[in-house]
Structure formats: structure tokens, C-alpha cells
Design an enzyme around this catalytic site. Structure first.
Site, PDB file in Angstrom:
ATOM      1  N   SER A 136      44.410  14.585  66.995  1.00  0.00           N
ATOM      2  CA  SER A 136      43.961  14.920  65.645  1.00  0.00           C
ATOM      3  C   SER A 136      44.969  15.864  65.020  1.00  0.00           C
ATOM      4  O   SER A 136      45.143  17.001  65.468  1.00  0.00           O
ATOM      5  CB  SER A 136      42.592  15.596  65.697  1.00  0.00           C
ATOM      6  N   HIS A 140      44.739  10.480  64.654  1.00  0.00           N
ATOM      7  CA  HIS A 140      43.432  10.702  64.031  1.00  0.00           C
ATOM      8  C   HIS A 140      43.614  11.680  62.865  1.00  0.00           C
ATOM      9  O   HIS A 140      44.115  12.790  63.045  1.00  0.00           O
ATOM     10  CB  HIS A 140      42.474  11.275  65.080  1.00  0.00           C
ATOM     11  N   ASP A 197      41.820  13.783  59.867  1.00  0.00           N
ATOM     12  CA  ASP A 197      40.527  14.321  59.448  1.00  0.00           C
ATOM     13  C   ASP A 197      40.551  14.707  57.973  1.00  0.00           C
ATOM     14  O   ASP A 197      41.263  15.634  57.584  1.00  0.00           O
ATOM     15  CB  ASP A 197      40.204  15.565  60.279  1.00  0.00           C
ATOM     16  N   MET A 257      38.464  16.161  54.862  1.00  0.00           N
ATOM     17  CA  MET A 257      37.266  16.980  54.599  1.00  0.00           C
ATOM     18  C   MET A 257      37.216  17.389  53.136  1.00  0.00           C
ATOM     19  O   MET A 257      38.247  17.775  52.567  1.00  0.00           O
ATOM     20  CB  MET A 257      37.317  18.242  55.457  1.00  0.00           C
ATOM     21  N   HIS A 277      39.374   9.558  59.401  1.00  0.00           N
ATOM     22  CA  HIS A 277      37.974   9.989  59.536  1.00  0.00           C
ATOM     23  C   HIS A 277      37.558  10.702  58.257  1.00  0.00           C
ATOM     24  O   HIS A 277      37.970  11.839  58.013  1.00  0.00           O
ATOM     25  CB  HIS A 277      37.893  10.912  60.761  1.00  0.00           C
ATOM     26  N   MET A 298      35.205  12.735  56.224  1.00  0.00           N
ATOM     27  CA  MET A 298      34.039  13.636  56.205  1.00  0.00           C
ATOM     28  C   MET A 298      33.815  13.998  54.747  1.00  0.00           C
ATOM     29  O   MET A 298      34.136  15.105  54.298  1.00  0.00           O
ATOM     30  CB  MET A 298      34.320  14.860  57.090  1.00  0.00           C
ATOM     31  N   MET A 331      30.425  12.128  67.117  1.00  0.00           N
ATOM     32  CA  MET A 331      30.864  13.528  66.964  1.00  0.00           C
ATOM     33  C   MET A 331      30.257  14.366  68.080  1.00  0.00           C
ATOM     34  O   MET A 331      29.036  14.352  68.286  1.00  0.00           O
ATOM     35  CB  MET A 331      30.412  14.101  65.618  1.00  0.00           C
ATOM     36  N   GLY A 368      33.930  19.794  60.740  1.00  0.00           N
ATOM     37  CA  GLY A 368      34.394  20.780  59.769  1.00  0.00           C
ATOM     38  C   GLY A 368      35.593  21.564  60.271  1.00  0.00           C
ATOM     39  O   GLY A 368      36.466  21.935  59.501  1.00  0.00           O
ATOM     40  N   GLY A 386      38.454  22.225  63.764  1.00  0.00           N
ATOM     41  CA  GLY A 386      38.960  21.928  65.094  1.00  0.00           C
ATOM     42  C   GLY A 386      38.661  23.118  66.006  1.00  0.00           C
ATOM     43  O   GLY A 386      38.234  24.183  65.550  1.00  0.00           O
ATOM     44  N   ASP A 394      34.833  12.604  69.390  1.00  0.00           N
ATOM     45  CA  ASP A 394      35.605  13.531  68.564  1.00  0.00           C
ATOM     46  C   ASP A 394      34.984  14.923  68.584  1.00  0.00           C
ATOM     47  O   ASP A 394      33.886  15.121  68.071  1.00  0.00           O
ATOM     48  CB  ASP A 394      35.624  12.968  67.129  1.00  0.00           C
ATOM     49  N   GLY A 414      42.285  17.276  69.596  1.00  0.00           N
ATOM     50  CA  GLY A 414      42.959  18.133  68.624  1.00  0.00           C
ATOM     51  C   GLY A 414      43.627  19.303  69.281  1.00  0.00           C
ATOM     52  O   GLY A 414      44.774  19.219  69.731  1.00  0.00           O
TER      53      GLY A 414
HETATM   54  C1  DX5 Z   1      36.138  18.002  63.502  1.00  0.00           C
HETATM   55  C2  DX5 Z   1      37.175  16.906  63.420  1.00  0.00           C
HETATM   56  C3  DX5 Z   1      37.853  16.673  64.716  1.00  0.00           C
HETATM   57  C4  DX5 Z   1      38.660  17.836  65.228  1.00  0.00           C
HETATM   58  C5  DX5 Z   1      38.975  17.650  66.688  1.00  0.00           C
HETATM   59  O1  DX5 Z   1      35.571  18.176  62.266  1.00  0.00           O
HETATM   60  O2  DX5 Z   1      36.567  15.686  63.017  1.00  0.00           O
HETATM   61  O3  DX5 Z   1      38.661  15.498  64.677  1.00  0.00           O
HETATM   62  O4  DX5 Z   1      39.855  18.033  64.513  1.00  0.00           O
HETATM   63  O5  DX5 Z   1      39.629  18.783  67.149  1.00  0.00           O
HETATM   64  P1  DX5 Z   1      39.286  19.465  68.558  1.00  0.00           P
HETATM   65  O6  DX5 Z   1      39.745  18.500  69.597  1.00  0.00           O
HETATM   66  O7  DX5 Z   1      40.102  20.709  68.503  1.00  0.00           O
HETATM   67  O8  DX5 Z   1      37.811  19.708  68.617  1.00  0.00           O
HETATM   68 ZN    ZN Z   2      37.702  13.689  63.326  1.00  0.00          ZN
END
Ligand code: DX5
Ligand code: ZN
Length: 217
Positions: free
Chosen positions: A7, A32, A34, A36, A65, A67, A136, A141, A143, A174, A196
Site C-alpha cells: 500500500s 494497492h 488508498d 480517501m 481502493h 474509501m 478490512m 482511514g 495506515g 487490508d 503498508g
Molecule cells: C487503511 C488502508 C490500508 C492501509 C494498510 O485505511 O485501506 O490499505 O494503508 O496499511 P497497513 O498495512 O499499515 O495497515
Molecule cells: Zn486499502
């Protein structure tokens, strides 16, 4: 064999091109991304312009992804930016069949996600319309959060449903994935690991990549 999808949220954005080159040379499977909106989740990340930049830097499969509270408004922008697969959340589309059809018509692979508090039963009846189920394992929101153990039975139920109905839907997980929980989620039925902070923060990314990719159910 397990696929891994670093990620980029956890990458060093001051040297994004180098981080992507590193992912390429390590032969990770997907990237990946993200997205947001500060509404569906309490954080804002990056948008289609950055996805387009990433797409120019690599041939990797871009796993986007969303969000977002209104993901369908942005399908076309992300498709044009280079997304190969777009995931949106069941929490904003309790009946996700129509948006999945829109993505398919654009030639984009389809993903459906659910947050930790959402029942797996909410997504099962729709899996036949999706290439990917993104489970999830943190509240989205940010990492770097801790893995929520209670999602494991959800993965097991999804795996059983997919196998029983002979679907080709892949399961991706994730949030909070690292060396300590990867084998357990794979045993439960996961095919693809989003990683991530434990990927970008690893002292030896190559060893981590090889170790994760060699895991088997
Ligand atoms: C969370 C994201 C994840 C996140 C994963 O909102 O959708 O993809 O970046 O990161 P780690 O592996 O650090 O939890
Ligand atoms: Zn994600």
C-alpha cells in the site's frame, strides 16, 4: 502462492518514483492505492492525478481502493488514470450490482469491500459480480493500525461461500498485516495481502516479499 500488494500510503512520498521502482524490482504482485475523501473516512489521501503519475512510472497492476462516500462519481476518472481494479464499499452501496456493472462496462475489474463491524452476510450474495472481496482488518482511514483478530471468521465464511459456489472471486485482506498474522489469514482463505507499514518500514524488503509470497494454505 500468495500475492502481495504494497500500500503506497506507507511509502515515502518525497521519493515516490524510487519507492515504485523498488516495488518493481522486488517483483511485488500489485500496487494497492488508498483513496480517501475525508468523509467516508476521517482522512484525505490522494486523487486521480497521483494515480496517473504512478501509472506512468510502472506497468504493475493498480489495485485502487476507494474509501469514498460517492465512489461511482469517480469511477471514470480513476479508470482513465490507469486503475486496473476498483474496489468500493458495501457500506455506501448496500446493493452493489449496478455500480459493479458500470465498472465492467469500462473494462475495469471489480472489488467489493467491507469494514470490520459489517457482517460478511451483507456481501456474500453479491460476490458472483466481483473479481475481488477486500476484507478490512482495521477501521479504514490510516495506515499503521493493529490487525483486528475478529475478522478471521469472516474470511473463513467468505472462503467457504466462494468455494461452494465455484466463484473466481479472490479474497484480499487490508490492514495491519505483518509476518505474525499473514499465515493465519492465508489459512483462513486469503489470496492477496495488502501490506503498508510493514512493507515500507521493513529493514529487508526483499526477504519480506519472498517470505510472504511463498506462504501457502
Ligand atoms: C487503511 C488502508 C490500508 C492501509 C494498510 O485505511 O485501506 O490499505 O494503508 O496499511 P497497513 O498495512 O499499515 O495497515
Ligand atoms: Zn486499502
Amino acid at each position: 502462492m500468495t500475492k502481495i500488494a504494497p500500500s503506497l500510503l506507507a511509502a515515502d512520498f518525497s521519493k515516490l518514483a524510487e519507492e515504485i521502482k523498488d516495488c518493481d524490482s522486488l517483483n511485488v504482485d500489485w500496487l494497492h492505492l488508498d483513496i480517501m475523501d475525508g468523509h467516508f473516512v476521517p482522512n484525505i489521501s490522494f486523487g486521480p492525478a497521483v494515480v496517473k503519475t504512478i501509472d506512468k512510472l510502472t506497468d504493475k497492476f493498480l489495485d485502487v481502493h476507494l474509501m469514498l462516500s460517492e465512489p461511482e462519481k469517480y469511477f471514470e476518472l480513476f479508470a482513465r488514470a490507469g486503475a486496473d481494479l476498483i474496489t468500493f464499499h458495501i457500506e455506501v452501496h448496500p446493493d452493489p450490482v449496478a455500480p459493479a456493472k458500470v465498472l465492467k462496462e469500462m473494462g475495469i475489474k471489480t472489488g467489493l469491500s467491507l469494514n470490520p463491524p459489517t457482517d460478511i452476510e451483507k456481501v456474500l450474495p453479491y460476490l458472483e459480480h466481483f473479481d475481488l472481496l477486500l476484507v478490512m482488518s482495521v477501521n479504514p482511514g490510516f495506515g499503521g493500525q493493529s490487525f483486528i483478530e475478529s475478522v478471521i471468521p469472516k474470511i473463513e465464511k467468505a472462503r467457504k461461500y466462494i468455494d461452494k459456489h465455484n466463484l473466481s472471486t479472490r479474497i484480499e485482506i487490508d490492514g495491519g498485516i505483518d509476518e505474525n498474522n499473514a499465515q493465519r489469514v492465508i489459512d483462513a482463505g486469503v489470496d492477496i495481502l495488502v501490506i503498508g507499514s510493514s512493507f515500507f518500514g521493513a529493514t529487508d524488503r526483499q526477504a519480506l516479499t519472498q517470505q510472504m509470497q511463498s506462504l501457502k494454505r
